[in-house]
Design an enzyme around this catalytic site. Structure first.
Site, PDB file in Angstrom:
ATOM      1  N   SER A  12      84.081 -34.962  45.195  1.00 60.95           N
ATOM      2  CA  SER A  12      83.494 -33.758  45.777  1.00 60.95           C
ATOM      3  C   SER A  12      83.011 -34.040  47.201  1.00 60.95           C
ATOM      4  O   SER A  12      83.796 -34.500  48.026  1.00 60.95           O
ATOM      5  CB  SER A  12      82.377 -33.245  44.864  1.00 60.95           C
ATOM      6  OG  SER A  12      82.014 -31.929  45.185  1.00 60.95           O
ATOM      7  N   ASP A  69      89.754 -27.440  38.391  1.00 67.36           N
ATOM      8  CA  ASP A  69      88.568 -27.528  39.235  1.00 67.36           C
ATOM      9  C   ASP A  69      88.259 -26.165  39.863  1.00 67.36           C
ATOM     10  O   ASP A  69      89.045 -25.650  40.656  1.00 67.36           O
ATOM     11  CB  ASP A  69      88.813 -28.572  40.332  1.00 67.36           C
ATOM     12  CG  ASP A  69      87.593 -28.841  41.200  1.00 67.36           C
ATOM     13  OD1 ASP A  69      86.616 -28.073  41.131  1.00 67.36           O
ATOM     14  OD2 ASP A  69      87.623 -29.833  41.947  1.00 67.36           O
ATOM     15  N   HIS A 111      85.907 -29.994  37.449  1.00 72.08           N
ATOM     16  CA  HIS A 111      85.004 -30.635  38.405  1.00 72.08           C
ATOM     17  C   HIS A 111      83.860 -31.319  37.659  1.00 72.08           C
ATOM     18  O   HIS A 111      82.678 -31.151  37.985  1.00 72.08           O
ATOM     19  CB  HIS A 111      84.467 -29.583  39.383  1.00 72.08           C
ATOM     20  CG  HIS A 111      83.917 -30.140  40.656  1.00 72.08           C
ATOM     21  ND1 HIS A 111      84.668 -30.277  41.798  1.00 72.08           N
ATOM     22  CD2 HIS A 111      82.679 -30.592  40.976  1.00 72.08           C
ATOM     23  CE1 HIS A 111      83.920 -30.779  42.770  1.00 72.08           C
ATOM     24  NE2 HIS A 111      82.704 -30.983  42.291  1.00 72.08           N
TER      25      HIS A 111
END
Length: 291
Positions: A103, A237, A265
């Site tokens: 991320s 995600d 995610h």
């Protein structure tokens, strides 16, 4: 081993340095977590699999976990967080490491690839996208976070008691996880209870959502990266949906792409082993490459 690292006057980071358990360890491996998240979000089971081949280092960003909370009195930018990762390596006398970023951590690793490629043996990026372009009209068209996730993020700093905060974080993880793999609320409740105990408070961390992001607009420079870089696509995600990963892999001069089916995610227990295998395929590939 746990220790604290002073990265600049008044800023101290919590670091965990895990010794390798295998007989022939490669170069150290640094884990760089996403925004507003403690290093403990890297699951112990993943760390253990990586430690069979590497000395593994994870740490708390500023304003997370046990690291110094400075943003309210001394705001910082994303470049400072990238420098922090290098300062951790310096403090542990690590001249070069394999570096894994998730991320926001993926953005930080990209900045290090551009500015300090000599410090990275290999890079692995996942649940992230390419650095933006200075001229948006020349940038690839990429989808942003899903609307439901944006609505939840708007509530991030609402006041909540302990149980309300845990409930919010569980809903956040459920949404981040997506529907491609099993979401177990008990798994993520245990994670957040551990993070809160580690931090010593339950108030939400929002500093990274407010920090200065100047200097990120370097997407065109990624084509010049020569460090071997793996991009892992998480097809479910909701924060960096496809084709973010594939565009990132194509943008990087030495990029390759692998896909973990069903992954969102979140690093839940169903994706730990394939994620570890993908990371190790990159680090061991580099070790096996001819000099």
């Amino acid at each position: 081993m746990e220790r604290f690292v002073d990265v600049e006057p008044g800023v101290r980071l919590w670091v965990e340095d895990i010794e390798p358990t295998g007989p022939h360890p490669g170069e150290p491996l640094l884990l760089v977590m996403g925004a507003n998240s403690s290093g403990l979000v890297w699951p112990d089971a993943l760390v253990a699999q990586l430690a069979e081949h590497h000395r593994v280092i994870r740490y708390d960003h500023r304003d997370t976990g046990r690291s110094t909370a400075t943003f309210e009195d001394d705001p910082y930018g994303i470049g400072d967080l990238a420098d922090d990762a290098l300062a951790v390596l310096d403090a542990l006398d690590v001249p070069r490491a394999h570096v894994v970023g998730m991320s926001m951590g993926g953005y930080l690793v990209q900045l290090i690839l551009l500015d300090h490629p000599d410090r990275i043996a290999t890079a692995t990026l996942f649940c992230t996208g390419p650095l933006p372009f200075p001229d948006p009209t020349t940038a690839p068209a990429l989808p942003g976070p899903e609307e439901a996730l944006l609505r939840l993020w708007a509530e991030m700093d609402d006041p909540r008691d302990l149980e309300g905060e845990i409930a919010w974080r569980l809903e956040h993880w459920r949404m981040l996880n997506g529907s491609g793999t099993l979401f177990d609320p008990a798994e993520f409740r245990a994670l957040e209870e551990r993070v809160i105990a580690h931090t010593g408070r339950h108030e939400p961390v929002v500093a990274h959502a407010r920090m200065d992001t100047d200097g990120m607009e370097r997407g065109p420079e990624l084509a010049g990266v020569t460090v071997p870089t793996l991009v892992i696509e998480a097809p479910e995600d909701p924060a960096f949906p496809p084709p973010n990963a594939s565009v990132l892999a194509r943008s990087i001069g030495q990029g390759r792409l692998v896909r973990i089916p069903g992954m969102g995610h979140a690093i839940n227990r169903t994706v730990i082993s394939p994620l570890a295998a993908a990371i190790l395929s990159q680090t061991t590939r580099a070790a096996a490459a001819p000099a």
